[in-house]
Design a protein around this motif. Structure first.
Motif, short mmCIF file in Angstrom:
data_model
loop_
_atom_site.label_atom_id
_atom_site.label_comp_id
_atom_site.label_asym_id
_atom_site.label_seq_id
_atom_site.Cartn_x
_atom_site.Cartn_y
_atom_site.Cartn_z
N PHE A 26 0.83 -1.21 0.00
CA PHE A 26 0.00 0.00 0.00
C PHE A 26 0.87 1.26 0.00
CE2 PHE A 26 -2.50 3.36 1.95
CZ PHE A 26 -3.71 3.27 1.25
N VAL A 27 1.86 1.30 0.88
CA VAL A 27 2.73 2.48 0.97
C VAL A 27 3.48 2.68 -0.34
CG1 VAL A 27 4.78 3.45 2.08
CG2 VAL A 27 3.00 2.36 3.48
N PHE A 28 4.05 1.61 -0.87
CA PHE A 28 4.84 1.71 -2.10
C PHE A 28 4.00 2.20 -3.27
CE2 PHE A 28 6.52 0.09 -6.07
CZ PHE A 28 7.86 0.45 -6.00
N HIS A 29 2.87 1.55 -3.50
CA HIS A 29 2.08 1.87 -4.70
C HIS A 29 1.34 3.19 -4.57
CE1 HIS A 29 2.89 -2.42 -5.44
NE2 HIS A 29 2.79 -2.07 -6.70
N THR A 30 0.95 3.57 -3.35
CA THR A 30 0.31 4.86 -3.17
C THR A 30 1.27 6.00 -3.50
OG1 THR A 30 -1.14 3.99 -1.43
CG2 THR A 30 -0.86 6.37 -1.52
N ALA A 31 2.53 5.84 -3.11
CA ALA A 31 3.53 6.89 -3.34
C ALA A 31 4.10 6.85 -4.76
CB ALA A 31 4.66 6.75 -2.33
N ILE A 32 4.11 5.69 -5.38
CA ILE A 32 4.74 5.57 -6.70
C ILE A 32 3.87 6.16 -7.80
CG2 ILE A 32 3.87 3.35 -7.52
CD1 ILE A 32 7.56 4.39 -7.51
N ILE A 33 2.55 6.18 -7.60
CA ILE A 33 1.65 6.69 -8.65
C ILE A 33 1.95 8.15 -9.01
CG2 ILE A 33 -0.74 7.29 -9.20
CD1 ILE A 33 -1.61 4.77 -7.71
N PRO A 34 1.95 9.09 -8.05
CA PRO A 34 2.26 10.48 -8.42
C PRO A 34 3.67 10.64 -8.97
CG PRO A 34 2.16 10.22 -6.03
CD PRO A 34 1.61 8.97 -6.61
N LEU A 35 4.59 9.78 -8.53
CA LEU A 35 5.96 9.85 -9.02
C LEU A 35 6.02 9.50 -10.51
CD1 LEU A 35 8.88 10.35 -8.12
CD2 LEU A 35 9.09 7.90 -7.71
N ILE A 36 5.36 8.42 -10.88
CA ILE A 36 5.34 8.01 -12.29
C ILE A 36 4.60 9.03 -13.15
CG2 ILE A 36 4.43 6.28 -13.90
CD1 ILE A 36 5.06 4.15 -11.86
#
Length: 216
Positions: free
Chosen positions: A164-174
């Motif tokens: 959850f932490v990884f994918h929640t934060a990676i979306i705006p980054l990508i």
């Protein structure tokens, strides 16, 4: 050593911890989570060795495009398996179908799967969004069962927190990389990816260590 080069050691440590505690979850669908960890770690070290010691430059986005797609498919199947609500199971099953269609369309028509092709950010982001929703359904489901009473020793809880932490934060980054290519410096990008991977693999390792025998 480059900052991102350290991530494979997080993966290796997590693999070792997972192997030591394998009996806790060997009877469940989570045994395939361990196999995925081993696959990812072996791939990372192989690519690193080929580049560093044999001077082989590999355009490896197509490998990660296939691997991340397989990971998402597994995650959706995993959450369908652990959810107690029949309605939520059907919803996550629908997510799986939608994601598979998106991957097929992306592979063939949009970003396309090729050795020199780009990272499949579109299907990755869609998979991340659907996975986050699936994890939310899992947490909601858990609150309605006795599993919430022993969540600290429930391996799926820790895996879900890490994902959850990884994918929640990676979306705006990508999204920022795609639409604001000059908005994120290379060093900032590397620092964020390093931190996210550290948090995710730490959650996995803690879960393997303190969890009790997996409860489906």
């Amino acid at each position: 050593m480059a900052l991102l080069g350290l991530i494979k050691y997080f993966e290796l440590v997590t693999c070792i911890v997972a192997a030591v505690h394998y009996k806790k979850y060997s009877h469940s669908l989570l045994k395939y989570f361990f196999f995925l960890l081993v696959l990812v770690t072996a791939l990372e070290f192989t690519i690193s060795i080929l580049k560093e010691y044999f001077g082989m430059y590999l355009q490896n986005w197509y490998i990660y495009n296939i691997l991340t797609s397989l990971q998402y498919v597994y995650y959706f199947i995993l959450y369908v398996n652990v959810l107690a609500s029949a309605q939520k199971k059907k919803l996550v099953s629908a997510f799986l179908i939608v994601f598979l269609i998106s991957v097929l369309v992306n592979f063939v028509f949009i970003q396309k799967l090729a050795v020199d092709g780009p990272f499949h950010s579109y299907s990755f982001v869609l998979g991340a969004v659907l996975l986050i929703i699936s994890i939310g359904l899992f947490f909601a489901d858990m609150l309605q069962t006795e599993k919430v009473l022993h969540f600290k020793t429930y391996l799926m809880f820790w895996i879900s927190i890490g994902l959850f932490v990884f994918h929640t934060a990676i979306i705006p980054l990508i999204l920022s990389i795609n639409f604001l290519p000059q908005g994120v410096s290379a060093n900032t990008l590397k620092g964020i990816l390093f931190a996210l991977n550290f948090i995710m693999y730490t959650c996995f390792s803690v879960g393997f260590i303190i969890s009790k025998k997996h409860i489906d």
